[in-house]
Design a protein around this motif. Structure first.
Motif, PDB file in Angstrom:
ATOM      1  N   SER A 178      -5.826 -15.251 -11.514  1.00 53.99           N
ATOM      2  CA  SER A 178      -6.115 -14.629 -10.221  1.00 53.99           C
ATOM      3  C   SER A 178      -5.674 -13.171 -10.248  1.00 53.99           C
ATOM      4  CB  SER A 178      -5.397 -15.356  -9.078  1.00 53.99           C
ATOM      5  OG  SER A 178      -5.838 -16.689  -8.978  1.00 53.99           O
ATOM      6  N   PHE A 194      -5.901 -12.519  -2.970  1.00 52.95           N
ATOM      7  CA  PHE A 194      -6.061 -13.143  -4.281  1.00 52.95           C
ATOM      8  C   PHE A 194      -7.552 -13.319  -4.575  1.00 52.95           C
ATOM      9  CE2 PHE A 194      -1.762 -13.997  -3.284  1.00 52.95           C
ATOM     10  CZ  PHE A 194      -1.084 -14.311  -4.449  1.00 52.95           C
ATOM     11  N   TYR A 195      -7.947 -12.912  -5.772  1.00 52.75           N
ATOM     12  CA  TYR A 195      -9.323 -13.090  -6.227  1.00 52.75           C
ATOM     13  C   TYR A 195      -9.293 -13.854  -7.555  1.00 52.75           C
ATOM     14  CZ  TYR A 195     -10.485  -9.467  -2.811  1.00 52.75           C
ATOM     15  OH  TYR A 195     -10.626  -8.741  -1.652  1.00 52.75           O
ATOM     16  N   LYS A 196      -9.985 -14.972  -7.592  1.00 49.34           N
ATOM     17  CA  LYS A 196     -10.042 -15.755  -8.827  1.00 49.34           C
ATOM     18  C   LYS A 196     -10.959 -15.072  -9.826  1.00 49.34           C
ATOM     19  CE  LYS A 196     -10.826 -20.395 -10.644  1.00 49.34           C
ATOM     20  NZ  LYS A 196     -11.164 -21.803 -10.332  1.00 49.34           N
TER      21      LYS A 196
END
Length: 297
Positions: A178, A194-196
């Motif tokens: 992430s 949060f960015y996967k």
């Protein structure tokens, strides 16, 4: 969340290199009697030994005073001798029973019965606690000290290495990566989002050796078109979690790591560590696990 006009605080890792959270908790008690078991499990061995020793000594001191208060209740105990009362308490709690001193009054026998019961409970709980700490599954997973960005199949790719340090396998290993970014909302409030990150491969059925985790930096990537200065300004951090099942103990294990902008090397690749022996077997040189090579333009 902080207003943007507040003083900028220097960025730090969300997850330390040892895999522990780098967070200061305020307004929450560090100790809760209702959560005593979890607290004892999370103590270091030295602190746990200190807590158990302190409880053991305090309990025996209290019973020693009770035996002294019983008067002539213990045969062959010197009158007013705290040391005799204390060591009689130690023998009683451990159910040793040397026979040199023994209770001879009803009150003393009641005290001995209570302390013997507490001793049995203490030994059973202490043994269970020590066993639980020894049996906690822990991963021995090595993460590369740095991540690199290099061209892979014509696409800029973020890469880092993971290795299983044990001889056994990690079954059904899964990596989740992430990207944590500080962003400003329309209300001018700073938030951590949060960015996967999608990976070329995020699962490994049998993780026994090494694994190069790769994220393609294309139009769909949060990294696309981002410069190093922008990474620093937005306090970017790559948070990595690895989960799987340890082959030996058949229990779930977890490992954590993070990379901040200073840990990411542009136009580098990892040095080759795989080779073959004379008899055709694969060989891995872990001495070069963290080594990188500059990629010439």
């Amino acid at each position: 969340m902080n207003k943007t006009h507040q003083k900028k605080i220097l960025p730090s890792r969300l997850i330390n290199l040892d895999g522990k959270l780098n967070i200061v908790r305020k307004g929450v008690s560090k100790f809760d009697w209702g959560d005593l078991y979890h607290t004892l499990l999370t103590l270091s061995w030295i602190k746990l030994f200190a807590v158990v020793s302190a409880g053991y000594i305090i309990t025996n001191v209290l019973f020693a005073f009770l035996y002294l208060a019983a008067g002539d209740g213990i045969e062959k105990m010197r009158e007013g001798s705290f040391s005799d009362a204390f060591f009689f308490s130690v023998q009683t709690m451990a159910t040793i029973g040397y026979g040199a001193m023994y209770p001879k009054t009803l009150f003393a026998n009641i005290l001995v019965a209570i302390e013997a019961l507490l001793g049995l409970l203490g030994v059973s709980m202490g043994s269970g606690l020590v066993f639980a700490r020894f049996s906690l599954p822990k991963a021995r997973v090595m993460f590369s000290r740095v991540a690199v960005i290099t061209i892979h199949e014509g696409v800029p790719t973020l890469m880092f290495r993971v290795a299983n340090e044990r001889q056994s396998w990690i079954l059904e290993a899964q990596v989740n990566v992430s990207l944590v970014i500080s962003e400003i909302t329309q209300e001018e409030v700073e938030m951590r989002k949060f960015y996967k990150l999608p990976l070329y491969r995020d699962r490994s059925s049998l993780f026994a050796l090494t694994w190069t985790v790769m994220h393609p930096i294309n139009e769909n990537s949060p990294f696309y078109g981002v410069t190093l200065d922008e990474m620093l300004d937005s306090e970017m951090e790559i948070v990595v979690t690895l989960t799987g099942i340890d082959q030996t103990v058949s229990s779930n294990i977890h490992a954590y790591h993070s990379y901040i902008p200073k840990d990411i090397l542009w136009n580098h690749r990892f040095a080759d560590i795989l080779s073959k022996t004379r008899d055709g077997r694969r060989s891995i040189d872990y001495n070069r696990f963290h080594d990188v090579v500059i990629v010439e333009d």
